[in-house]
Design a protein around this motif. Sequence first.
Motif, PDB file in Angstrom:
ATOM      1  N   ARG A  80       0.831  -1.203   0.000  1.00  0.00           N
ATOM      2  CA  ARG A  80       0.000   0.000   0.000  1.00  0.00           C
ATOM      3  C   ARG A  80       0.868   1.256   0.000  1.00  0.00           C
ATOM      4  N   HIS A  81       0.357   2.270  -0.649  1.00  0.00           N
ATOM      5  CA  HIS A  81       0.935   3.616  -0.709  1.00  0.00           C
ATOM      6  C   HIS A  81       2.374   3.626  -1.258  1.00  0.00           C
ATOM      7  N   ARG A 135      -9.088   1.234  -3.959  1.00  0.00           N
ATOM      8  CA  ARG A 135      -9.757   2.195  -3.070  1.00  0.00           C
ATOM      9  C   ARG A 135     -10.432   1.483  -1.900  1.00  0.00           C
ATOM     10  N   ARG A 138      -8.027   0.532   0.583  1.00  0.00           N
ATOM     11  CA  ARG A 138      -7.263   1.694   1.061  1.00  0.00           C
ATOM     12  C   ARG A 138      -5.758   1.521   0.820  1.00  0.00           C
ATOM     13  N   THR A 141      -4.186   6.590  -1.690  1.00  0.00           N
ATOM     14  CA  THR A 141      -5.039   7.740  -1.397  1.00  0.00           C
ATOM     15  C   THR A 141      -5.599   8.304  -2.702  1.00  0.00           C
ATOM     16  N   SER A 143      -5.147  11.271  -3.715  1.00  0.00           N
ATOM     17  CA  SER A 143      -4.048  12.033  -4.330  1.00  0.00           C
ATOM     18  C   SER A 143      -3.100  11.116  -5.103  1.00  0.00           C
ATOM     19  N   GLU A 144      -2.800   9.967  -4.527  1.00  0.00           N
ATOM     20  CA  GLU A 144      -1.924   9.014  -5.215  1.00  0.00           C
ATOM     21  C   GLU A 144      -2.576   8.514  -6.505  1.00  0.00           C
TER      22      GLU A 144
END
Length: 165
Positions: A80-81, A135, A138, A141, A143-144
């Motif tokens: 993630r992220h 999404r 999670r 984000t 923005s990402e």
Amino acid sequence: MATPLTRPAADLRPTPWLAAAPFLLPYLVYVLHTLEELQGFAAWASEHFGPETTGMFAAYHIPLMLLVLIVSWRAALAGRHGAWVVLAAAFQWQFAVNALFHLAAWIALGDYSPGAVTGAVVSIPAAVFFFFWIRRQRRATASELTLAAVIGTLIAALAIGFLFL
């Protein structure tokens, strides 16, 4: 003492890597899409855009496939992220935009665009699944994902522009 062959009911969650397996979708989509294109895309592109050979097509797709594989793998490991996740999402977005290009070209030119079938039945559904999944879980984000869409659109524009060289 015997070891149980199954995990306890309380531990039926997927392993962390398996839970992140959808990050491999961009690579799988790319492989399937390229297999469809390989048979006739160079001739089609030469007829409607600029000169291209199957050898040229393979020469730039092989390193790009390796790049997408590395990005997809690293995103799956990251989970993630971050940059790998953004890049994997960018490639997935790019394949959806590329699918729309194939379908629009087929309609506009009245000539089947090799890649349109996998674009319609693989790339677009995979992108819808991927972005709902990312999404819902999670894993990125808003923005990402916005950044990924911008990067993916730029990659698609470069790929389409490359046809005119």
